[in-house]
Motif scaffolding. Structure first.
Motif, PDB file in Angstrom:
ATOM      1  N   GLU A  43     -20.137  15.492  -2.533  1.00  0.00           N
ATOM      2  CA  GLU A  43     -19.955  14.076  -2.819  1.00  0.00           C
ATOM      3  C   GLU A  43     -18.460  13.736  -2.919  1.00  0.00           C
ATOM      4  OE1 GLU A  43     -19.335  12.513  -6.124  1.00  0.00           O
ATOM      5  OE2 GLU A  43     -20.509  10.677  -5.992  1.00  0.00           O
ATOM      6  N   ASN A  86     -24.514  10.489   2.130  1.00  0.00           N
ATOM      7  CA  ASN A  86     -23.141  10.963   1.976  1.00  0.00           C
ATOM      8  C   ASN A  86     -22.145   9.817   1.821  1.00  0.00           C
ATOM      9  OD1 ASN A  86     -23.623  13.732   2.097  1.00  0.00           O
ATOM     10  ND2 ASN A  86     -23.764  13.646   4.342  1.00  0.00           N
ATOM     11  N   VAL A  89     -12.836  11.122   1.631  1.00  0.00           N
ATOM     12  CA  VAL A  89     -12.749  10.738   3.045  1.00  0.00           C
ATOM     13  C   VAL A  89     -12.951   9.229   3.173  1.00  0.00           C
ATOM     14  CG1 VAL A  89     -13.932  10.911   5.270  1.00  0.00           C
ATOM     15  CG2 VAL A  89     -13.375  12.978   3.987  1.00  0.00           C
ATOM     16  N   GLU A 114     -10.616   6.456   4.965  1.00  0.00           N
ATOM     17  CA  GLU A 114     -11.119   5.660   6.086  1.00  0.00           C
ATOM     18  C   GLU A 114     -11.017   4.163   5.819  1.00  0.00           C
ATOM     19  OE1 GLU A 114     -14.230   8.792   8.151  1.00  0.00           O
ATOM     20  OE2 GLU A 114     -14.968   7.377   6.661  1.00  0.00           O
ATOM     21  N   VAL A 155     -16.610  16.002   8.493  1.00  0.00           N
ATOM     22  CA  VAL A 155     -16.902  16.735   7.256  1.00  0.00           C
ATOM     23  C   VAL A 155     -17.961  17.778   7.541  1.00  0.00           C
ATOM     24  CG1 VAL A 155     -17.716  16.557   4.879  1.00  0.00           C
ATOM     25  CG2 VAL A 155     -16.378  14.694   5.881  1.00  0.00           C
ATOM     26  N   TYR A 198       0.835  -1.198   0.000  1.00  0.00           N
ATOM     27  CA  TYR A 198       0.000   0.000   0.000  1.00  0.00           C
ATOM     28  C   TYR A 198       0.873   1.252   0.000  1.00  0.00           C
ATOM     29  CZ  TYR A 198      -3.466   3.405   1.406  1.00  0.00           C
ATOM     30  OH  TYR A 198      -4.271   4.502   1.458  1.00  0.00           O
ATOM     31  N   ILE A 238     -12.636  11.419  10.536  1.00  0.00           N
ATOM     32  CA  ILE A 238     -12.510  12.667   9.795  1.00  0.00           C
ATOM     33  C   ILE A 238     -13.878  13.335   9.742  1.00  0.00           C
ATOM     34  CG2 ILE A 238     -11.865  13.735   7.605  1.00  0.00           C
ATOM     35  CD1 ILE A 238     -10.088  11.274   7.099  1.00  0.00           C
ATOM     36  N   ARG A 276     -14.789  10.132 -11.964  1.00  0.00           N
ATOM     37  CA  ARG A 276     -14.589  10.648 -13.321  1.00  0.00           C
ATOM     38  C   ARG A 276     -15.060   9.698 -14.429  1.00  0.00           C
ATOM     39  NH1 ARG A 276      -9.775  14.681 -14.671  1.00  0.00           N
ATOM     40  NH2 ARG A 276      -8.339  13.000 -14.340  1.00  0.00           N
ATOM     41  N   GLU A 329      -9.615  15.718  -6.298  1.00  0.00           N
ATOM     42  CA  GLU A 329      -9.646  14.536  -5.435  1.00  0.00           C
ATOM     43  C   GLU A 329      -8.228  14.243  -4.923  1.00  0.00           C
ATOM     44  OE1 GLU A 329     -11.669  11.134  -7.171  1.00  0.00           O
ATOM     45  OE2 GLU A 329     -10.388   9.794  -6.016  1.00  0.00           O
ATOM     46  N   ASN A 368      -8.555   2.691   4.523  1.00  0.00           N
ATOM     47  CA  ASN A 368      -7.220   2.237   4.913  1.00  0.00           C
ATOM     48  C   ASN A 368      -6.826   2.623   6.331  1.00  0.00           C
ATOM     49  OD1 ASN A 368      -6.041   0.933   2.436  1.00  0.00           O
ATOM     50  ND2 ASN A 368      -6.828   2.849   1.612  1.00  0.00           N
ATOM     51  N   ASP A 371     -19.882  17.545  -7.935  1.00  0.00           N
ATOM     52  CA  ASP A 371     -20.588  17.698  -6.678  1.00  0.00           C
ATOM     53  C   ASP A 371     -19.532  17.650  -5.567  1.00  0.00           C
ATOM     54  OD1 ASP A 371     -22.095  17.392  -4.394  1.00  0.00           O
ATOM     55  OD2 ASP A 371     -23.587  16.106  -5.346  1.00  0.00           O
ATOM     56  N   TYR A 409     -16.854  13.499   0.612  1.00  0.00           N
ATOM     57  CA  TYR A 409     -17.184  12.248   1.299  1.00  0.00           C
ATOM     58  C   TYR A 409     -16.519  11.048   0.627  1.00  0.00           C
ATOM     59  CZ  TYR A 409     -20.503  14.150   4.632  1.00  0.00           C
ATOM     60  OH  TYR A 409     -21.057  14.818   5.673  1.00  0.00           O
ATOM     61  N   PHE A 410     -16.460  11.106  -0.705  1.00  0.00           N
ATOM     62  CA  PHE A 410     -15.844  10.012  -1.462  1.00  0.00           C
ATOM     63  C   PHE A 410     -14.363   9.862  -1.078  1.00  0.00           C
ATOM     64  CE2 PHE A 410     -13.561   8.483  -5.248  1.00  0.00           C
ATOM     65  CZ  PHE A 410     -14.296   7.345  -5.562  1.00  0.00           C
ATOM     66  N   ARG A 469     -12.463  17.023 -11.373  1.00  0.00           N
ATOM     67  CA  ARG A 469     -12.694  16.236 -10.171  1.00  0.00           C
ATOM     68  C   ARG A 469     -11.472  15.406  -9.792  1.00  0.00           C
ATOM     69  NH1 ARG A 469     -17.017  12.968  -7.478  1.00  0.00           N
ATOM     70  NH2 ARG A 469     -15.777  11.311  -6.562  1.00  0.00           N
ATOM     71  N   GLY A 470     -10.803  14.824 -10.795  1.00  0.00           N
ATOM     72  CA  GLY A 470      -9.665  13.948 -10.518  1.00  0.00           C
ATOM     73  C   GLY A 470      -8.541  14.690  -9.812  1.00  0.00           C
ATOM     74  N   LEU A 471      -8.213  15.890 -10.302  1.00  0.00           N
ATOM     75  CA  LEU A 471      -7.134  16.665  -9.701  1.00  0.00           C
ATOM     76  C   LEU A 471      -7.513  17.091  -8.285  1.00  0.00           C
ATOM     77  CD1 LEU A 471      -5.891  18.966 -12.621  1.00  0.00           C
ATOM     78  CD2 LEU A 471      -5.067  16.723 -11.911  1.00  0.00           C
TER      79      LEU A 471
END
Lengths: 360, 228
Positions: free
Chosen positions: A211, B209, A217, A221, A231, A180, A229, B219, A248, A223, A208, A214-215, A244-246
């Motif tokens: 979203e 959530n 986070v 969580e 929010v 990992y 955490i 993506r 994230e 791992n 979003d 939370y995604f 979104r990718g960047l």
């Protein structure tokens, strides 16, 4: 300081400026020529040439030197308004003036160039030092998990009968943890090379943010199930048109840093807000914060805190900064008054309040 | 009962070996192919129940293999990719892949995807209702129940949920969803999709959530699952 800027001006324009400088000084000399002898005028003109030599390229410097000699001869050495020089003394003087103006300014120019070269060399050495730091931390960071995996698998392969069931599962857990870690470093290295390639173009789409937070986070969580955490996102946060990718990766890197470098029971908080078309994200922790003196540098590539524990490559935060800037935003780090670090990401984005459609 | 037959197309011998061991241990028959061409011809002769296809092959691009196989092969294809670029994944899904995993992946995740793909490969037929986890969709009466409780859904929410449920376990790309629900003119209007997915989650998820039924594939799109 101003040197670098001057070099952006074209040579032709520099020649024009140095010519103008000589003309202005010559006019001034014309005004004072009633009170001083023309030998003093020569020194004033020489001063103008020296000043030009301190800032401009070699050709404009030579232009100034030559022009000032001609101006001095034409306007100030009797007989006036001719290039003729009567006395031998003045001829010698004029020649010496010419030689001094040229050699003096060339010397000035050369010294300047040498200085610039030294500076460039220093920069190169700094980059080299950074590169070495990278190699050191990278080889440590990559080799440790590899060593773990090798040692553990060797153990499992070559002396399975000596291992207890408990020992075996411990070794397997170590291998899993090491992979990992290794994966995380490789990911960071790949991201860094994306940044360095200069081809990093954000691909914007409606995102979003709630979203996304939370995604991300959730990813952490998974791992680190024991880290909590918090929010805090307002219910009316609009959609943001961003990559979104960047984003994230930015949130992930900041959170993983907080998870790794703060005590296990301390609070980590992510919050977001939007004011007109500015989205602000905050990632706060309640760890030890950053030494004030080093806050400026932590986003530098390969920079590691002076008292940092071994572990980490110094890439995570520079990727954060690079990605945030690629998104057109800024990232700010401050220490919180109550203790801990606070990262603020400010993103100017197109927003859409197309929420809660119920008019069907 | 017959053991499902899986064809692995991957040029890397280590990965092939690992997949063979893992899949056999989980009770599958496994065949191997190291190139795209070999993969296509083996697939044609053995008609596997599922294909595991690596996108980075030496002779043909994985996308080409995908297109060629899809002309006559109807069983699920799970794509494995080492690249993180979402374009490639979206292309693969558009070219007929049913699902994807990026390397490195967890074995548990791989097996879960394989199981779910094989399960759905059994024809659903023209069932009058779909049940998944706690959700029950009565397609005749157009009534959705969550834990037996009737949900109030708008027409679009309902259409979206049915589309998801019909494709349980499968990743549906943003583009596909927009085209199917709103029409080809809405391919650039992804904000509608974001909003409706958020609304739908509020109605069907235990914690909107932390969704467990309509899961985000960053993506790429969304995946409908049974939930927990």
């Amino acid at each position: 300081m101003s040197e670098l800027n001057v070099h952006k001006i074209s040579t032709g324009r520099q020649c024009l400026y140095s010519g103008l400088a000589v003309i202005v000084v010559a006019l001034f000399c014309g005004a004072i020529s009633r009170y001083v002898g023309y030998h003093v005028i020569a020194f004033v003109l020489l001063l103008a040439v020296s000043v030009v030599a301190m800032f401009f390229d070699i050709i404009p410097i030579l232009v100034a030197a030559l022009m000032s000699a001609l101006v001095w001869d034409f306007f100030f050495i009797p007989p006036y308004f001719t290039f003729t020089v009567n006395s031998t003394e003045d001829t010698i003087f004029l020649l010496i003036y010419f030689v001094v103006a040229i050699t003096g300014s060339i010397l000035t120019y050369k010294i300047r160039r040498a200085e610039m070269r030294a500076r460039a060399r220093e920069e190169r050495e700094y980059t080299f030092r950074l590169y070495n730091t990278l190699l050191n931390s990278l080889s440590h960071e990559l080799r440790t998990p590899i060593a773990t995996i090798m040692a553990a698998t060797d153990n499992l392969v070559h002396q399975p009968e000596q291992l207890t069931e408990e020992g075996r599962s411990e070794l397997l857990a170590e291998i899993s943890k090491a992979t990992y870690r290794l994966n995380h470093h490789v990911e960071n290295l790949l991201n860094m090379s994306r940044l360095e390639s200069g081809f990093l173009k954000p691909r914007n789409d409606w995102c979003d943010i709630n979203e996304l937070i939370y995604f991300t986070v959730g990813r952490i969580e998974e791992n680190y199930p024991n880290r909590k955490i918090e929010v805090e996102v307002p219910a009316d946060l609009p959609l943001a048109n961003t990559d979104r990718g960047l984003l994230e990766q930015v949130i992930f890197n900041l959170l993983i840093n907080a998870v790794i470098y703060t005590p296990g029971n301390s609070l980590i908080k992510v919050s977001a807000s939007c004011n007109e078309d500015i989205v602000t994200l905050n990632i706060d922790d309640s760890g030890g914060g950053f030494p004030e003196a080093e806050i400026e540098k932590v986003f530098d590539k390969f920079y590691r805190l002076k008292n940092a524990n071994p572990g980490g490559t110094g890439l995570g935060l520079s990727i954060v900064k690079g990605f945030v800037e690629a998104l057109g935003g800024t990232v700010l780090l401050v220490n919180r008054k109550s203790g801990g670090a606070s990262f603020t990401i400010t993103l100017p984005v197109e927003v859409s309040y197309l929420k809660n459609i119920s008019n069907e | 009962m017959n053991r499902p037959l899986i064809l692995v197309i991957d040029d890397d011998i280590q990965i092939r070996r690992l997949l063979e061991i893992t899949l056999r241990a989980s009770g599958y028959e496994v065949e191997m192919a190291a190139t795209g061409r070999e993969g296509i011809s083996i697939a044609a002769s053995i008609k596997p129940d599922l294909v595991l296809l690596d996108l980075g092959l030496p002779d043909k691009s994985g996308q080409e293999v995908l297109r060629e196989i899809r002309e006559w092969f109807a069983n699920p294809i799970l794509v494995l990719s080492v690249l993180t670029g979402e374009e490639e994944i979206v292309d693969a899904l558009d070219n007929g892949a049913n699902d994807y995993l990026t390397k490195p992946y967890r074995t548990g995740e791989l097996l879960a995807r394989v199981r779910s793909l094989l399960k759905r490969a059994q024809p659903v037929g023209n069932l009058p209702s779909i049940t998944s986890g706690n959700l029950n969709i009565d397609l005749v009466a157009k009534v959705v129940k969550n834990n037996g409780e009737v949900l109030k859904l708008t027409a679009t929410e309902y259409a979206l949920l049915v589309l998801f449920a019909r494709n349980e376990g499968r990743v549906l790309t943003h583009q596909y969803l927009l085209k199917e629900i709103w029409g080809p003119g809405f391919l650039n209007q992804s904000q509608y999709l974001r909003v409706y997915v958020a609304q739908l989650r509020k109605k069907i998820e235990k914690d909107p959530n932390r969704p467990e039924i309509i899961v985000t594939e960053s993506r790429v799109g969304y995946r409908f699952t049974e939930g927990r």
